[in-house]
Every structure is written in structure tokens, then in C-alpha cells.
Design a protein around this motif. Structure first.
Motif, short mmCIF file in Angstrom:
data_model
loop_
_atom_site.label_atom_id
_atom_site.label_comp_id
_atom_site.label_asym_id
_atom_site.label_seq_id
_atom_site.Cartn_x
_atom_site.Cartn_y
_atom_site.Cartn_z
N LEU A 174 0.85 -1.19 0.00
CA LEU A 174 0.00 0.00 0.00
C LEU A 174 0.89 1.24 0.00
N ARG A 175 0.53 2.20 -0.83
CA ARG A 175 1.27 3.45 -0.86
C ARG A 175 1.01 4.20 0.45
N PRO A 176 2.06 4.66 1.12
CA PRO A 176 1.87 5.35 2.41
C PRO A 176 1.43 6.81 2.23
N THR A 177 0.15 7.01 1.95
CA THR A 177 -0.39 8.36 1.84
C THR A 177 -0.48 8.99 3.23
N ARG A 178 -0.69 10.27 3.27
CA ARG A 178 -0.79 10.98 4.55
C ARG A 178 -1.91 10.40 5.41
N GLN A 179 -3.08 10.16 4.78
CA GLN A 179 -4.21 9.64 5.55
C GLN A 179 -3.95 8.21 6.03
N ARG A 180 -3.41 7.36 5.17
CA ARG A 180 -3.12 5.98 5.58
C ARG A 180 -2.11 5.95 6.71
N LEU A 181 -1.10 6.81 6.61
CA LEU A 181 -0.08 6.85 7.67
C LEU A 181 -0.69 7.26 9.00
N ALA A 182 -1.51 8.29 8.97
CA ALA A 182 -2.12 8.78 10.21
C ALA A 182 -2.98 7.69 10.85
N LEU A 183 -3.77 7.00 10.04
CA LEU A 183 -4.65 5.95 10.57
C LEU A 183 -3.86 4.71 10.99
N ALA A 184 -2.84 4.35 10.24
CA ALA A 184 -1.99 3.20 10.62
C ALA A 184 -1.30 3.46 11.94
N LYS A 185 -0.82 4.68 12.13
CA LYS A 185 -0.16 5.02 13.39
C LYS A 185 -1.14 4.86 14.56
N LEU A 186 -2.35 5.37 14.39
CA LEU A 186 -3.36 5.23 15.46
C LEU A 186 -3.72 3.77 15.72
N LEU A 187 -3.83 2.99 14.67
CA LEU A 187 -4.24 1.59 14.81
C LEU A 187 -3.17 0.69 15.39
N PHE A 188 -1.94 0.83 14.90
CA PHE A 188 -0.93 -0.19 15.16
C PHE A 188 0.19 0.19 16.12
N GLU A 189 0.31 1.45 16.48
CA GLU A 189 1.47 1.84 17.27
C GLU A 189 1.15 2.09 18.74
N GLN A 190 0.05 1.55 19.22
CA GLN A 190 -0.29 1.69 20.63
C GLN A 190 0.10 0.45 21.43
N GLY A 191 0.64 -0.54 20.76
CA GLY A 191 1.18 -1.70 21.45
C GLY A 191 0.19 -2.71 21.96
N CYS A 192 -1.06 -2.64 21.53
CA CYS A 192 -2.04 -3.63 21.99
C CYS A 192 -3.02 -3.93 20.87
N ASP A 193 -3.70 -5.05 21.00
CA ASP A 193 -4.73 -5.39 20.03
C ASP A 193 -5.90 -4.43 20.23
N ARG A 194 -6.44 -3.96 19.11
CA ARG A 194 -7.52 -2.97 19.18
C ARG A 194 -8.72 -3.43 18.37
N HIS A 195 -9.88 -3.04 18.84
CA HIS A 195 -11.14 -3.26 18.14
C HIS A 195 -11.75 -1.87 17.96
N VAL A 196 -11.83 -1.41 16.72
CA VAL A 196 -12.35 -0.06 16.48
C VAL A 196 -13.46 -0.11 15.45
N THR A 197 -14.34 0.86 15.53
CA THR A 197 -15.31 1.11 14.47
C THR A 197 -14.76 2.28 13.65
N ALA A 198 -15.31 2.46 12.48
CA ALA A 198 -14.89 3.60 11.66
C ALA A 198 -15.14 4.91 12.40
N GLU A 199 -16.25 4.97 13.10
CA GLU A 199 -16.60 6.20 13.81
C GLU A 199 -15.64 6.50 14.96
N THR A 200 -15.26 5.47 15.73
CA THR A 200 -14.34 5.71 16.84
C THR A 200 -12.95 6.06 16.32
N LEU A 201 -12.52 5.43 15.23
CA LEU A 201 -11.21 5.77 14.66
C LEU A 201 -11.23 7.18 14.08
N HIS A 202 -12.32 7.58 13.47
CA HIS A 202 -12.44 8.93 12.93
C HIS A 202 -12.33 9.95 14.06
#
Length: 138
Positions: free
Chosen positions: A18-46
Motif C-alpha cells: 500500500l502506498r503510504p499516503t498521509r491519511q493511511r499513515l495517520a490511521l496506521a499510526k493510530l491503529l498499530f502503534e499503541q502496542g495492543c490489540d484494538r477493536h475499532v469502528t470507523a466512527e471511533t477511529l475517525h
């Protein structure tokens, strides 16, 4: 030596082709760099993205979550017709869903036994079994 900001997110996206666009990077950082498994909805991630200063629309969040799922970075868990979670834990496992809070909690796969499954329709094969056990407060 310290790692560059977003280095983990960039590598994860590039590894998934996947091309690392600004939006993908921002969302990937929120999803994967907190060090734990996460369950999110689109609304909570937004909402998290907005709080972090990322300028991303809800439609972009939905599209990105589905792109991440398509390449195997996330697992989609549909708990009913109006509620879908995205799980950063892509291993085989199941879930408890608290009907009061809406929280999803992992259940290790070895803790659930399925006694039997129906035969898949002709030309199809079963790819995965997802079990969501609904719980409530007493």
C-alpha cells in the motif's frame, strides 16, 4: 538511535503493498502503534484521528479500514447489520461482545470448540469461523 516518526507505519504499509499516503499513515499510526490489540469502528477511529489533528473524512476512514482489511492488516468483525468492528489482531480467535458497553474482547481460539460444521455449498470452502458470544451485565 531513534526511529523516525511514522517509520513503523510506513514499513507496515509498504510490506502490504500500500502506498503510504498521509491519511493511511495517520490511521496506521493510530491503529498499530499503541502496542495492543484494538477493536475499532470507523466512527471511533475517525474521532481519534480528529483528536490527534489528522485531517481525514469519515469516508476516508471507512475506505482505509477496508483497504487494510483487504491486504490482511485488519480483520473485520460484523456483530450485526449496523455495527462492524475492525480488529488489529488478525490471528485466529473469537470474541465476547458486551451488549451494554459495545466492547469487544478477544477469546483465544483454543478456548472455543466447534463440534461440527455444515458442508459448504458446491464449489465453496469454509475459510474461517468467527464466533461472537454476546454478554450482558447482570
Amino acid at each position: 538511535m531513534t526511529e523516525r516518526p511514522y517509520a513503523q507505519a510506513i514499513n507496515r504499509l509498504r510490506d502490504a503493498d500500500l502506498r503510504p499516503t498521509r491519511q493511511r499513515l495517520a490511521l496506521a499510526k493510530l491503529l498499530f502503534e499503541q502496542g495492543c490489540d484494538r477493536h475499532v469502528t470507523a466512527e471511533t477511529l475517525h474521532e481519534e484521528a480528529q483528536k490527534s489533528g489528522a485531517r481525514v473524512s469519515l469516508a476516508t476512514v471507512y475506505n482505509t479500514l477496508h483497504q487494510f482489511t483487504d491486504v490482511g492488516l485488519l480483520r473485520e468483525i460484523m456483530v450485526d447489520s449496523g455495527k462492524t468492528y475492525f480488529d488489529t489482531n488478525i490471528s485466529d480467535h473469537h470474541h465476547f461482545l458486551c451488549e451494554t458497553s459495545g466492547n469487544l474482547t478477544d477469546i483465544p481460539a483454543h478456548m472455543v470448540t466447534v463440534a461440527g460444521l455444515p458442508q459448504a455449498p458446491d464449489g465453496r470452502k469454509i475459510s474461517r469461523v468467527d464466533i461472537v458470544i454476546r454478554i450482558c451485565d447482570e
